[in-house]
Design a protein around this motif. Structure first.
Motif, PDB file in Angstrom:
ATOM      1  N   GLN A 388      17.079 -18.571  46.113  1.00  0.00           N
ATOM      2  CA  GLN A 388      15.799 -18.376  46.801  1.00  0.00           C
ATOM      3  C   GLN A 388      14.963 -17.224  46.214  1.00  0.00           C
ATOM      4  O   GLN A 388      13.723 -17.273  46.257  1.00  0.00           O
ATOM      5  CB  GLN A 388      16.034 -18.166  48.305  1.00  0.00           C
ATOM      6  CG  GLN A 388      16.800 -16.933  48.677  1.00  0.00           C
ATOM      7  CD  GLN A 388      16.953 -16.800  50.193  1.00  0.00           C
ATOM      8  OE1 GLN A 388      16.100 -17.262  50.951  1.00  0.00           O
ATOM      9  NE2 GLN A 388      18.037 -16.184  50.640  1.00  0.00           N
ATOM     10  N   ASP A 389      15.600 -16.196  45.668  1.00  0.00           N
ATOM     11  CA  ASP A 389      14.842 -15.076  45.095  1.00  0.00           C
ATOM     12  C   ASP A 389      14.995 -14.958  43.573  1.00  0.00           C
ATOM     13  O   ASP A 389      14.673 -13.923  42.990  1.00  0.00           O
ATOM     14  CB  ASP A 389      15.291 -13.764  45.752  1.00  0.00           C
ATOM     15  CG  ASP A 389      14.977 -13.722  47.241  1.00  0.00           C
ATOM     16  OD1 ASP A 389      13.882 -14.179  47.617  1.00  0.00           O
ATOM     17  OD2 ASP A 389      15.832 -13.263  48.016  1.00  0.00           O
ATOM     18  N   ASP A 390      15.492 -16.052  42.976  1.00  0.00           N
ATOM     19  CA  ASP A 390      15.708 -16.056  41.523  1.00  0.00           C
ATOM     20  C   ASP A 390      14.510 -16.703  40.838  1.00  0.00           C
ATOM     21  O   ASP A 390      14.334 -17.925  40.884  1.00  0.00           O
ATOM     22  CB  ASP A 390      16.985 -16.829  41.202  1.00  0.00           C
ATOM     23  CG  ASP A 390      17.353 -16.753  39.724  1.00  0.00           C
ATOM     24  OD1 ASP A 390      16.504 -16.324  38.917  1.00  0.00           O
ATOM     25  OD2 ASP A 390      18.495 -17.129  39.388  1.00  0.00           O
ATOM     26  N   PRO A 391      13.655 -15.920  40.161  1.00  0.00           N
ATOM     27  CA  PRO A 391      12.438 -16.489  39.541  1.00  0.00           C
ATOM     28  C   PRO A 391      12.732 -17.451  38.394  1.00  0.00           C
ATOM     29  O   PRO A 391      11.860 -18.250  38.033  1.00  0.00           O
ATOM     30  CB  PRO A 391      11.690 -15.247  39.046  1.00  0.00           C
ATOM     31  CG  PRO A 391      12.744 -14.206  38.870  1.00  0.00           C
ATOM     32  CD  PRO A 391      13.751 -14.461  39.934  1.00  0.00           C
ATOM     33  N   ASP A 392      13.933 -17.394  37.840  1.00  0.00           N
ATOM     34  CA  ASP A 392      14.244 -18.260  36.704  1.00  0.00           C
ATOM     35  C   ASP A 392      14.725 -19.652  37.103  1.00  0.00           C
ATOM     36  O   ASP A 392      14.939 -20.499  36.235  1.00  0.00           O
ATOM     37  CB  ASP A 392      15.317 -17.597  35.831  1.00  0.00           C
ATOM     38  CG  ASP A 392      14.804 -16.312  35.185  1.00  0.00           C
ATOM     39  OD1 ASP A 392      13.595 -16.269  34.868  1.00  0.00           O
ATOM     40  OD2 ASP A 392      15.602 -15.373  35.038  1.00  0.00           O
ATOM     41  N   HIS A 393      14.920 -19.874  38.398  1.00  0.00           N
ATOM     42  CA  HIS A 393      15.463 -21.168  38.824  1.00  0.00           C
ATOM     43  C   HIS A 393      14.674 -21.775  39.986  1.00  0.00           C
ATOM     44  O   HIS A 393      15.231 -22.484  40.827  1.00  0.00           O
ATOM     45  CB  HIS A 393      16.935 -21.025  39.224  1.00  0.00           C
ATOM     46  CG  HIS A 393      17.833 -20.667  38.083  1.00  0.00           C
ATOM     47  ND1 HIS A 393      18.119 -19.354  37.755  1.00  0.00           N
ATOM     48  CD2 HIS A 393      18.482 -21.442  37.172  1.00  0.00           C
ATOM     49  CE1 HIS A 393      18.920 -19.331  36.701  1.00  0.00           C
ATOM     50  NE2 HIS A 393      19.161 -20.589  36.328  1.00  0.00           N
ATOM     51  N   CYS A 413       8.008 -23.831  45.647  1.00  0.00           N
ATOM     52  CA  CYS A 413       8.921 -23.428  44.567  1.00  0.00           C
ATOM     53  C   CYS A 413       8.388 -23.873  43.207  1.00  0.00           C
ATOM     54  O   CYS A 413       8.395 -23.103  42.225  1.00  0.00           O
ATOM     55  CB  CYS A 413      10.312 -24.024  44.798  1.00  0.00           C
ATOM     56  SG  CYS A 413      11.182 -23.318  46.207  1.00  0.00           S
ATOM     57  N   TYR A 414       7.910 -25.105  43.134  1.00  0.00           N
ATOM     58  CA  TYR A 414       7.395 -25.622  41.859  1.00  0.00           C
ATOM     59  C   TYR A 414       6.133 -24.864  41.420  1.00  0.00           C
ATOM     60  O   TYR A 414       5.913 -24.620  40.231  1.00  0.00           O
ATOM     61  CB  TYR A 414       7.101 -27.118  41.972  1.00  0.00           C
ATOM     62  CG  TYR A 414       8.332 -27.990  41.905  1.00  0.00           C
ATOM     63  CD1 TYR A 414       9.206 -27.923  40.822  1.00  0.00           C
ATOM     64  CD2 TYR A 414       8.625 -28.902  42.920  1.00  0.00           C
ATOM     65  CE1 TYR A 414      10.336 -28.729  40.756  1.00  0.00           C
ATOM     66  CE2 TYR A 414       9.750 -29.711  42.863  1.00  0.00           C
ATOM     67  CZ  TYR A 414      10.603 -29.616  41.777  1.00  0.00           C
ATOM     68  OH  TYR A 414      11.723 -30.415  41.716  1.00  0.00           O
ATOM     69  N   LYS A 415       5.307 -24.473  42.397  1.00  0.00           N
ATOM     70  CA  LYS A 415       4.103 -23.708  42.052  1.00  0.00           C
ATOM     71  C   LYS A 415       4.468 -22.328  41.506  1.00  0.00           C
ATOM     72  O   LYS A 415       3.806 -21.812  40.591  1.00  0.00           O
ATOM     73  CB  LYS A 415       3.199 -23.579  43.273  1.00  0.00           C
ATOM     74  CG  LYS A 415       2.445 -24.863  43.613  1.00  0.00           C
ATOM     75  CD  LYS A 415       1.489 -24.661  44.781  1.00  0.00           C
ATOM     76  CE  LYS A 415       0.682 -25.939  45.048  1.00  0.00           C
ATOM     77  NZ  LYS A 415      -0.267 -25.762  46.178  1.00  0.00           N
ATOM     78  N   TRP A 416       5.499 -21.726  42.079  1.00  0.00           N
ATOM     79  CA  TRP A 416       5.969 -20.445  41.571  1.00  0.00           C
ATOM     80  C   TRP A 416       6.479 -20.618  40.132  1.00  0.00           C
ATOM     81  O   TRP A 416       6.191 -19.818  39.241  1.00  0.00           O
ATOM     82  CB  TRP A 416       7.069 -19.907  42.483  1.00  0.00           C
ATOM     83  CG  TRP A 416       7.484 -18.487  42.168  1.00  0.00           C
ATOM     84  CD1 TRP A 416       6.946 -17.647  41.241  1.00  0.00           C
ATOM     85  CD2 TRP A 416       8.540 -17.748  42.790  1.00  0.00           C
ATOM     86  NE1 TRP A 416       7.588 -16.433  41.236  1.00  0.00           N
ATOM     87  CE2 TRP A 416       8.576 -16.465  42.188  1.00  0.00           C
ATOM     88  CE3 TRP A 416       9.463 -18.031  43.797  1.00  0.00           C
ATOM     89  CZ2 TRP A 416       9.503 -15.487  42.547  1.00  0.00           C
ATOM     90  CZ3 TRP A 416      10.363 -17.054  44.167  1.00  0.00           C
ATOM     91  CH2 TRP A 416      10.389 -15.794  43.550  1.00  0.00           C
TER      92      TRP A 416
END
Length: 458
Positions: A388-393, A413-416
């Motif tokens: 949930q807080d992992d920007p790479d996944h 999530c996809y927008k991030w």
């Protein structure tokens, strides 16, 4: 259920709160949008009048009907069957009296007016019954005169006029008819019904009353008495009588009747009939409520059908059972397969994700850890919590959210992911697809154009 009342050319919509059966009367309690109460009064199955009370006299007929009568909820099918196509008009009592005199003999007129003793001038009903008594006596109709006295005593148990005269020698031979129920039923059906209703717990009285209702085709009264008796104690004969009476009703009406009965009498035979009808219906929310709120343990065959209901149940309905569902499934795991348990749990977890945190959901699963139960969806939740807080996944997290029908969270999530990696066409394509799935064609088109531009120009 909603009913329509007419009063001085005005139309009033009111919700039915309860239906009460008391002796020869039925009283519907209703309330309008302004919280005004109304009492809709019936003589047997015939509508008589609507009253809008300003007060309620103690020991009045309507007050006794509410406190001592047989009561059913406002959504019960018998309410609709009673009202039918009858026009519910509020009539002034002087007009009502004239109308009743045109349609009913004197004793019945007095009896019906006694239903409204809480809303008429004090003493007017006993006065009317006394007048009826004197009219019969003057005309030499002593049996009818005695019936008037018994009616007066029923309306006012402490009435000295009635109590003194009933025991007089001139009525002795007529009083002999009041010694056995079958003769009372023949000679004075009003008194017969009153005494039977007062002694409903006694088998002799309620069986005679049911026979009387059958003879008079008073099916609504019979059903209400049968339901009352079954709620007190299950009886195979009464159950068969009820089944024979309601078997021609539609499935929805039967479900309401059986649900109301089961709340007070959770007998296995009633449970089997109710669950069979519920599971075979399209009442998904009601099936889930029954599963979670009752002690019912379905068979494996029934569970397959219940799982289908769960997959069609409103998420808001599932969310409210966050705590109860955990306890229920901990019990169910003894009687259903692991695969069924997983399938049954999954719709709940999908619903919980919109309201509860990953930590709270993981806590929910701990009830099963004592028996070493581990579910696939639980593993998915663990993975999502880590990501949930992992920007790479975020693309992976979006994929998992989408697999659990959490479309808006998946899009976020996809927008991030797109902000961090603008060239990730897989994320753009996923967002376009999810918007289309939501029915948002405008946003879907926007991201489809973005996908084309990204693929073309990189």
């Amino acid at each position: 259920m909603e009913l329509t009342i007419t009063s001085q050319k005005k139309t009033i919509q009111a919700n039915v709160l309860q239906l009460h059966l008391y002796q020869q009367s039925k009283v519907i309690e209703a309330m309008d949008k302004r919280n005004n109460y109304y009492y809709v009064v019936f003589y047997q199955d015939q509508f008589i009048n609507v009253v809008k009370p300003t007060h309620m006299k103690r020991h009045s007929h309507v007050q006794r009907a509410i406190t001592n009568g047989i009561s059913l909820p406002g959504d019960h099918p018998l309410v609709n069957k009673l009202i039918g196509q009858q026009t519910l008009s509020m009539t002034r009592f002087n007009q009502l009296f004239k109308k009743l005199q045109q349609h009913y003999p004197p004793l019945e007129t007095a009896l019906i007016l006694s239903f409204f003793d809480s809303f008429t001038t004090a003493g007017s009903i006993p006065k009317l019954i006394k007048k009826t008594y004197y009219d019969f006596r003057r005309n030499g109709k002593m049996r009818k005169a005695l019936q008037a006295l018994y009616l007066l005593k029923e309306v006012d148990a402490q009435n000295t006029f009635a109590n003194d005269l009933i025991g007089k020698m001139e009525f002795q031979k007529y009083n002999e008819a009041y010694q056995t129920l079958d003769i009372i039923m023949e000679k004075d059906p009003v008194y017969f019904e009153d005494i039977c209703f007062r002694h409903l717990q006694d088998g002799i009285y309620h069986e005679n009353l049911l026979m009387f209702y059958d003879q008079k085709n008073r099916h609504i009264d019979a059903i209400m008495v049968l339901l009352y008796l079954l709620k007190q104690q299950f009886n195979e004969t009464h159950w068969q009588q009820l089944q024979a009476t309601i078997q021609t009703w539609n499935n929805e009406a039967q479900i309401i009747v059986l649900s109301d009965l089961y709340r007070d009498q959770p007998h296995p035979i009633i449970e089997k009939e109710l669950t069979g009808r519920l599971i075979g219906s399209s009442h998904h929310n009601e099936v889930v409520s029954f599963l979670l709120e009752q002690n019912y343990l379905p068979t494996q065959t029934e569970m397959d059908k219940i799982i289908d209901h769960l997959n069609h149940t409103d998420r808001s309905q599932l969310i409210q059972y966050f705590h109860q569902s955990k306890e229920k499934f901990a019990t169910l795991r003894q009687s259903i397969t692991k695969n069924q348990l997983e399938k049954a749990i999954t719709p709940f977890i999908k619903a919980f994700l919109s309201t509860y945190s990953f930590e709270e959901i993981n806590q929910w699963f701990r009830a099963f850890h004592e028996s070493n139960e581990l579910f696939l969806i639980e593993q998915t939740i663990h993975t999502m919590e880590k990501l949930q807080d992992d920007p790479d996944h975020q693309d992976k997290l979006g994929e998992l959210y989408a697999s659990l029908d959490q479309v808006e969270q998946a899009i976020d999530c996809y927008k991030w992911e797109m902000e961090l990696h603008p060239q990730n066409t897989k994320a753009i394509q996923a967002v376009a697809h999810l918007y289309k799935e939501m029915g948002n064609e405008t946003e879907a088109g926007t991201y489809q154009d973005l996908l084309i531009q990204t693929q073309k120009y990189g």
